[in-house]
Design an enzyme around this catalytic site. Sequence first.
Site, PDB file in Angstrom:
ATOM      1  N   ASN A 262       0.844  -1.183   0.000  1.00 44.38           N
ATOM      2  CA  ASN A 262       0.000   0.000   0.000  1.00 44.38           C
ATOM      3  C   ASN A 262       0.891   1.249   0.000  1.00 44.38           C
ATOM      4  O   ASN A 262       1.937   1.263   0.662  1.00 44.38           O
ATOM      5  CB  ASN A 262      -0.884  -0.056   1.252  1.00 44.38           C
TER       6      ASN A 262
ATOM      7  N   ALA B 278      -3.579   1.392  -5.685  1.00 42.49           N
ATOM      8  CA  ALA B 278      -3.552   0.120  -4.962  1.00 42.49           C
ATOM      9  C   ALA B 278      -4.935  -0.520  -5.006  1.00 42.49           C
ATOM     10  O   ALA B 278      -5.935   0.133  -5.332  1.00 42.49           O
ATOM     11  CB  ALA B 278      -3.126   0.352  -3.522  1.00 42.49           C
ATOM     12  N   VAL B 279      -5.001  -1.794  -4.682  1.00 41.05           N
ATOM     13  CA  VAL B 279      -6.270  -2.524  -4.685  1.00 41.05           C
ATOM     14  C   VAL B 279      -7.310  -1.833  -3.804  1.00 41.05           C
ATOM     15  O   VAL B 279      -8.486  -1.783  -4.142  1.00 41.05           O
ATOM     16  CB  VAL B 279      -6.043  -3.983  -4.219  1.00 41.05           C
ATOM     17  N   CYS B 280      -6.872  -1.247  -2.693  1.00 41.55           N
ATOM     18  CA  CYS B 280      -7.784  -0.578  -1.759  1.00 41.55           C
ATOM     19  C   CYS B 280      -8.279   0.763  -2.273  1.00 41.55           C
ATOM     20  O   CYS B 280      -9.164   1.371  -1.679  1.00 41.55           O
ATOM     21  CB  CYS B 280      -7.100  -0.392  -0.407  1.00 41.55           C
ATOM     22  N   GLY B 281      -7.698   1.244  -3.377  1.00 41.45           N
ATOM     23  CA  GLY B 281      -8.090   2.520  -3.947  1.00 41.45           C
ATOM     24  C   GLY B 281      -7.119   3.653  -3.640  1.00 41.45           C
ATOM     25  O   GLY B 281      -7.205   4.720  -4.251  1.00 41.45           O
TER      26      GLY B 281
END
Length: 174
Positions: free
Chosen positions: A116, A147-150
């Site tokens: 992240n 990142a995958v989390c935004g």
Amino acid sequence: MKIILGVSASVAIYKACDICRELSKAGHNITVAMTRTAVDWINPVLFEALSGNEVITDATAGGMAHIDIRSGADLMLIAPATADLVARAAQGRADDIVTATLLAYDGPRWLAPAMNPSMYAHPATQASLAQCRSYGYRILDSADGEAVCGDVGQGKMMAVSDILAAVAAFKPAG
């Protein structure tokens, strides 16, 4: 060239499959070592199929596996290298097969961080990366992106094509 590919648990773990496959296709002998958490994320059988070699994990490693797998290796590449793995490498910890091999191997060591953006930017992670550099490790700098989390920022693992190009340009000693 004989390459030890260390794999830790990150969303970028799927890129390690591409790295393994492409390096094998290019004629390199790849031995994959996986952290305990990486094994929870992806089955070692996949890396065995891609590399044509047995995968070394904490569950399969015999007494001196971290010594045995380094024999004849030209390069140790850890991709992805999580914040946790980078911190353990900076501390000189050897609490799994990947970090134990990292300490036992005396050739070129490369880390491809993947995490992240906030974790990557944290002073502790930056200090760990600096410590690893001081040991002579090559850091394959993370890329900017989402990142995958935004979250957006630096932390994504370097593009597979760039990692492959770095390996192709590498000339082993000897």
